[in-house]
Scaffold this motif. Structure first.
Motif, short mmCIF file in Angstrom:
data_model
loop_
_atom_site.label_atom_id
_atom_site.label_comp_id
_atom_site.label_asym_id
_atom_site.label_seq_id
_atom_site.Cartn_x
_atom_site.Cartn_y
_atom_site.Cartn_z
N GLU A 186 0.74 -1.20 0.00
CA GLU A 186 0.00 -0.12 0.01
C GLU A 186 0.80 1.35 0.00
N ILE A 187 0.74 2.22 -0.97
CA ILE A 187 1.54 3.46 -1.09
C ILE A 187 0.30 4.54 -0.92
N GLU A 188 -0.76 4.17 -1.21
CA GLU A 188 -1.92 5.30 -0.92
C GLU A 188 -2.48 5.34 0.36
N ALA A 228 -3.82 10.90 8.33
CA ALA A 228 -3.16 12.49 8.48
C ALA A 228 -2.21 12.68 7.46
N GLY A 229 -2.02 11.69 6.52
CA GLY A 229 -1.22 11.83 5.31
C GLY A 229 0.15 11.18 5.49
N ASP A 230 0.27 10.61 6.65
CA ASP A 230 1.66 10.03 6.74
C ASP A 230 1.87 8.53 6.80
N ASP A 278 5.01 6.72 7.34
CA ASP A 278 5.59 6.46 8.51
C ASP A 278 5.09 5.38 9.34
N VAL A 279 4.16 4.48 8.79
CA VAL A 279 3.53 3.49 9.48
C VAL A 279 4.43 2.26 9.39
N ASP A 280 4.80 1.79 10.46
CA ASP A 280 5.86 0.51 10.38
C ASP A 280 4.91 -0.74 10.36
N ILE A 281 4.87 -1.14 9.02
CA ILE A 281 4.12 -2.34 8.69
C ILE A 281 4.56 -3.39 9.09
N ARG A 282 6.04 -3.46 9.18
CA ARG A 282 6.65 -4.63 9.60
C ARG A 282 6.23 -4.80 11.10
#
Length: 109
Positions: A40-42, A78-80, A83-87
């Motif tokens: 996911e990039i969106e 928030a558009g960040d 910065d989400v730590d998917i791992r």
């Protein structure tokens, strides 16, 4: 990591006979979304996926996983999303599932 009173409540709500099926559906649906998450990039799509995961996790008592999804959902909203730590989210799910599987019988007796 697992909120066992919630798991017991769910089992009571759906019935002991249906509980295993509900758990399997949860795990299948979560696995499907988790497979998409690293790609996911969106921000909007990430937010929606994390919202789904958060709600599913809460239903089955996966507390830590749910909190991480909630934090990620807020960041994506928030558009960040970058910065989400998917791992960390994936690791938390894997650990929660392992604990759930290992401790289910002793907690539901």
């Amino acid at each position: 990591m697992i909120h066992w009173p919630r798991v017991k409540q769910l089992r009571h709500e759906v019935g002991a006979d249906e509980f295993d099926e509900v758990v399997q559906i949860f795990l299948d649906e979560v696995a499907e979304v988790m497979a998409r998450l690293p790609r996911e990039i969106e921000n909007r799509q990430m937010e929606q996926n994390l919202h789904f995961l958060k709600g599913s996790a809460l239903s089955l008592g996966f507390e830590q996983f749910s909190k991480l999804c909630q934090d990620g959902e807020r960041r994506a909203a928030a558009g960040d999303g970058k910065d989400v730590d998917i791992r960390q989210i994936i690791t938390s799910f894997d650990q929660s599932k392992a604990v759930f599987d290992a401790e289910l019988k002793q907690n539901l007796g």
